[in-house]
Scaffold this active site. Structure first.
Site, mmCIF file in Angstrom:
data_model
loop_
_atom_site.group_PDB
_atom_site.id
_atom_site.type_symbol
_atom_site.label_atom_id
_atom_site.label_comp_id
_atom_site.label_asym_id
_atom_site.label_seq_id
_atom_site.Cartn_x
_atom_site.Cartn_y
_atom_site.Cartn_z
ATOM 1 N N THR A 154 0.835 -1.203 0.000
ATOM 2 C CA THR A 154 0.000 0.000 0.000
ATOM 3 C C THR A 154 0.866 1.248 0.000
ATOM 4 O O THR A 154 2.098 1.171 -0.086
ATOM 5 C CB THR A 154 -1.036 -0.054 1.160
ATOM 6 O OG1 THR A 154 -1.948 1.030 0.987
ATOM 7 C CG2 THR A 154 -0.383 0.060 2.527
ATOM 8 N N LYS A 212 3.544 1.409 -3.778
ATOM 9 C CA LYS A 212 2.966 0.653 -4.899
ATOM 10 C C LYS A 212 3.759 0.775 -6.200
ATOM 11 O O LYS A 212 3.754 -0.138 -7.009
ATOM 12 C CB LYS A 212 1.520 1.110 -5.152
ATOM 13 C CG LYS A 212 0.529 0.594 -4.119
ATOM 14 C CD LYS A 212 -0.888 0.988 -4.500
ATOM 15 C CE LYS A 212 -1.888 0.440 -3.515
ATOM 16 N NZ LYS A 212 -3.276 0.725 -3.897
ATOM 17 N N ASP A 226 -6.357 -3.941 -7.770
ATOM 18 C CA ASP A 226 -7.266 -2.829 -7.429
ATOM 19 C C ASP A 226 -8.358 -2.616 -8.484
ATOM 20 O O ASP A 226 -9.530 -2.437 -8.160
ATOM 21 C CB ASP A 226 -6.482 -1.512 -7.277
ATOM 22 C CG ASP A 226 -5.834 -1.379 -5.912
ATOM 23 O OD1 ASP A 226 -6.329 -2.010 -4.946
ATOM 24 O OD2 ASP A 226 -4.841 -0.643 -5.801
ATOM 25 N N ALA A 247 -7.070 10.994 -10.849
ATOM 26 C CA ALA A 247 -6.122 10.352 -11.755
ATOM 27 C C ALA A 247 -4.914 9.858 -10.950
ATOM 28 O O ALA A 247 -3.788 9.823 -11.443
ATOM 29 C CB ALA A 247 -5.689 11.334 -12.844
ATOM 30 N N GLY A 263 -3.272 6.855 -8.024
ATOM 31 C CA GLY A 263 -2.924 5.434 -8.137
ATOM 32 C C GLY A 263 -4.131 4.543 -8.380
ATOM 33 O O GLY A 263 -4.127 3.717 -9.300
ATOM 34 N N ASN A 279 -9.614 15.557 -13.401
ATOM 35 C CA ASN A 279 -8.701 15.612 -12.256
ATOM 36 C C ASN A 279 -8.314 17.044 -11.942
ATOM 37 O O ASN A 279 -8.227 17.886 -12.835
ATOM 38 C CB ASN A 279 -7.438 14.782 -12.546
ATOM 39 C CG ASN A 279 -6.655 14.496 -11.278
ATOM 40 O OD1 ASN A 279 -7.235 14.067 -10.271
ATOM 41 N ND2 ASN A 279 -5.362 14.738 -11.296
ATOM 42 N N ARG A 280 -8.118 17.302 -10.631
ATOM 43 C CA ARG A 280 -7.711 18.642 -10.182
ATOM 44 C C ARG A 280 -6.445 19.073 -10.931
ATOM 45 O O ARG A 280 -6.389 20.164 -11.475
ATOM 46 C CB ARG A 280 -7.468 18.588 -8.661
ATOM 47 C CG ARG A 280 -6.977 19.861 -8.074
ATOM 48 C CD ARG A 280 -6.831 19.725 -6.578
ATOM 49 N NE ARG A 280 -5.842 18.711 -6.187
ATOM 50 C CZ ARG A 280 -5.526 18.414 -4.952
ATOM 51 N NH1 ARG A 280 -6.142 19.033 -3.947
ATOM 52 N NH2 ARG A 280 -4.628 17.499 -4.672
ATOM 53 N N THR A 281 -5.458 18.196 -10.995
ATOM 54 C CA THR A 281 -4.258 18.486 -11.778
ATOM 55 C C THR A 281 -4.504 17.921 -13.176
ATOM 56 O O THR A 281 -4.411 16.706 -13.397
ATOM 57 C CB THR A 281 -3.021 17.811 -11.137
ATOM 58 O OG1 THR A 281 -3.009 18.131 -9.748
ATOM 59 C CG2 THR A 281 -1.726 18.239 -11.784
ATOM 60 N N TYR A 313 -13.914 4.310 1.411
ATOM 61 C CA TYR A 313 -14.714 3.385 2.239
ATOM 62 C C TYR A 313 -14.751 3.794 3.709
ATOM 63 O O TYR A 313 -15.393 3.147 4.524
ATOM 64 C CB TYR A 313 -14.199 1.943 2.096
ATOM 65 C CG TYR A 313 -12.722 1.801 2.390
ATOM 66 C CD1 TYR A 313 -12.247 1.734 3.687
ATOM 67 C CD2 TYR A 313 -11.799 1.773 1.349
ATOM 68 C CE1 TYR A 313 -10.903 1.632 3.950
ATOM 69 C CE2 TYR A 313 -10.448 1.676 1.597
ATOM 70 C CZ TYR A 313 -10.007 1.595 2.901
ATOM 71 O OH TYR A 313 -8.666 1.513 3.156
HETATM 72 N N1 NAP Z 1 -12.044 0.939 -1.937
HETATM 73 C C1 NAP Z 1 -10.792 0.558 -2.129
HETATM 74 O O1 NAP Z 1 -10.460 -0.620 -2.220
HETATM 75 C C2 NAP Z 1 -9.720 1.591 -2.308
HETATM 76 C C3 NAP Z 1 -8.486 1.217 -2.865
HETATM 77 C C4 NAP Z 1 -7.500 2.199 -3.010
HETATM 78 C C5 NAP Z 1 -7.747 3.498 -2.590
HETATM 79 N N2 NAP Z 1 -8.975 3.814 -2.047
HETATM 80 C C6 NAP Z 1 -9.254 5.186 -1.627
HETATM 81 O O2 NAP Z 1 -9.191 5.994 -2.793
HETATM 82 C C7 NAP Z 1 -8.723 7.288 -2.485
HETATM 83 C C8 NAP Z 1 -7.596 7.663 -3.447
HETATM 84 O O3 NAP Z 1 -6.500 6.796 -3.260
HETATM 85 P P1 NAP Z 1 -5.227 6.805 -4.254
HETATM 86 O O4 NAP Z 1 -4.340 5.718 -3.788
HETATM 87 O O5 NAP Z 1 -5.649 6.813 -5.656
HETATM 88 O O6 NAP Z 1 -4.581 8.214 -3.877
HETATM 89 P P2 NAP Z 1 -3.595 9.127 -4.749
HETATM 90 O O7 NAP Z 1 -2.800 8.322 -5.701
HETATM 91 O O8 NAP Z 1 -2.902 9.978 -3.749
HETATM 92 O O9 NAP Z 1 -4.596 10.071 -5.621
HETATM 93 C C9 NAP Z 1 -5.418 11.023 -5.006
HETATM 94 C C10 NAP Z 1 -6.365 11.618 -6.036
HETATM 95 O O10 NAP Z 1 -7.283 12.472 -5.338
HETATM 96 C C11 NAP Z 1 -7.221 13.787 -5.902
HETATM 97 N N3 NAP Z 1 -7.482 14.774 -4.838
HETATM 98 C C12 NAP Z 1 -6.984 14.779 -3.580
HETATM 99 N N4 NAP Z 1 -7.458 15.845 -2.888
HETATM 100 C C13 NAP Z 1 -8.269 16.517 -3.736
HETATM 101 C C14 NAP Z 1 -9.053 17.717 -3.626
HETATM 102 N N5 NAP Z 1 -9.102 18.388 -2.481
HETATM 103 N N6 NAP Z 1 -9.766 18.108 -4.695
HETATM 104 C C15 NAP Z 1 -9.738 17.414 -5.851
HETATM 105 N N7 NAP Z 1 -9.019 16.274 -6.030
HETATM 106 C C16 NAP Z 1 -8.289 15.839 -4.986
HETATM 107 C C17 NAP Z 1 -5.824 13.903 -6.476
HETATM 108 O O11 NAP Z 1 -5.791 14.934 -7.441
HETATM 109 P P3 NAP Z 1 -4.377 15.607 -7.874
HETATM 110 O O12 NAP Z 1 -3.819 14.702 -8.908
HETATM 111 O O13 NAP Z 1 -4.756 16.915 -8.423
HETATM 112 O O14 NAP Z 1 -3.553 15.696 -6.642
HETATM 113 C C18 NAP Z 1 -5.672 12.483 -7.081
HETATM 114 O O15 NAP Z 1 -6.366 12.382 -8.300
HETATM 115 C C19 NAP Z 1 -8.310 7.225 -1.009
HETATM 116 O O16 NAP Z 1 -9.349 7.797 -0.245
HETATM 117 C C20 NAP Z 1 -8.203 5.749 -0.708
HETATM 118 O O17 NAP Z 1 -8.516 5.441 0.628
HETATM 119 C C21 NAP Z 1 -9.955 2.889 -1.915
#
Ligand code: NAP
Length: 297
Positions: free
Chosen positions: A69, A73, A109, A134, A136, A156-158, A231
């Site tokens: 995690t 990753k 995932d 956009a 992980g 995506n924000r970025t 979740y």
């Molecule tokens: N259900 C499941 O099995 C599962 C599995 C994995 C992850 N998740 C959940 O999914 C979420 C994302 O995980 P990740 O691993 O993909 O994280 P990550 O790689 O850090 O990506 C975060 C994403 O959220 C966006 N973001 C963050 N804050 C924001 C804001 N204030 N406004 C707009 N966009 C925002 C980021 O945009 P930027 O690119 O602009 O920064 C990016 O696209 C987490 O909450 C995690 O707990 C769930």
């Protein structure tokens, strides 16, 4: 019957930083017991500087498998012997299997997200999917969604990250994918169609920011499916508002369970007891939510 831990018990573990809030040890240990698999699951808090040493120790210690995690990753990939083609294309690994000393990386995932939708009876064929994020997990989900859905829009924000992700999917000939900056105007434009599947794959709405959402409630309609991969809490603000609008709301627990179930099957060769895993995770999440409410008072 509880299976005793003996010298022949196989070890699987989570590596990440931090790992103290993970549900995986609870979920996997209950699942191992349920199917009489002589396995045990632990969580190791591994800092970036210790990652290489930790991975090198896996064959030496005879560890059967790992979940990976945040934040490892991507960086873990260079220490593996082989990558499953899906993990290679996604560019991230969340599961490792030790086959006779050779470490192979997988990514479960995206499959987890697809299974979560399918078990809710959602068919992506002929559907427009609007995905927020956009990062992980968005990458892993987009890899699966892009070949199933009729159209995928990534906001995506970025913006540059959305464009990069869309470009990386275009080698799939059948894919119709578009990238946009995440803002209200673009959301309004893209959600103004019928039968949309909206996926939040950002961390917005996650504890402790439960009051946040990226989609204003006026944009949610009763012919939508709204899937939030967050979740914790189980029911995010986005999902509450989707339900109020009459949309079908799907929480992130299913994805968490099915990505875990796929890893479980790779390690044990046995069918994962997904229903049991889901009930364990839901019970624990509700317990934590209750505790937080009590502490707030
Ligand atoms: N259900 C499941 O099995 C599962 C599995 C994995 C992850 N998740 C959940 O999914 C979420 C994302 O995980 P990740 O691993 O993909 O994280 P990550 O790689 O850090 O990506 C975060 C994403 O959220 C966006 N973001 C963050 N804050 C924001 C804001 N204030 N406004 C707009 N966009 C925002 C980021 O945009 P930027 O690119 O602009 O920064 C990016 O696209 C987490 O909450 C995690 O707990 C769930």
């Amino acid at each position: 019957m509880t299976i005793p831990i003996t010298p022949s018990t196989s070890l699987c573990a989570l590596i990440g930083h931090p790992v103290s809030h993970s549900f995986s040890p609870l979920m996997h240990n209950a699942a191992f017991q349920e199917v009489n698999a002589d396995f045990v699951y632990l969580a190791f808090d591994i800092k970036e500087e210790d990652l290489e040493k930790s991975i090198k120790a896996v064959p030496a210690l005879g560890i059967r498998g790992l979940n990976v995690t945040i934040p490892h990753k991507v960086s873990v990939m260079k220490f593996l012997d082989e990558l499953d083609p899906v993990a290679k294309e996604i560019g991230a690994v969340n599961t490792i299997v030790n086959e006779n000393g050779k470490l192979k990386g997988y990514n479960t995932d995206g499959l987890g997200a697809l299974m979560a939708l399918q078990t809710e009876g959602i068919n992506l064929e002929d559907k427009k999917v609007v995905m927020l994020g956009a990062g992980g997990s968005a990458r892993a989900i987009a890899f699966y969604i892009a070949s199933e859905a009729q159209e995928l829009v990534i906001l995506n924000r970025t913006e540059s990250k959305a464009i990069e992700l869309a470009e990386s999917l275009k080698y799939k000939k059948e894919v119709n994918v578009k990238a946009l900056k995440l803002n209200l105007d673009n959301l309004k434009m893209e959600l103004n169609d019928k039968n949309i599947i909206l996926i939040n794959s950002t961390s917005v709405g996650m504890h402790p920011n439960e009051n946040e959402t990226l989609v204003t409630s006026d944009l949610l309609k009763n012919d939508m499916v709204v899937f939030d991969i967050v979740y914790n809490p189980i029911e995010t603000r986005l999902l509450k508002e989707a339900k109020s609008a009459g949309a079908k709301a799907i929480d992130g627990v299913g994805m968490l369970v099915y990505q875990g179930a796929a890893a479980f099957e790779l390690w044990t060769g046995k069918r994962a007891p997904a229903d049991l895993m889901k009930s364990i995770v839901e019970k624990e999440l509700l317990k934590r939510e209750k505790r937080r409410r009590r502490e707030k008072k």
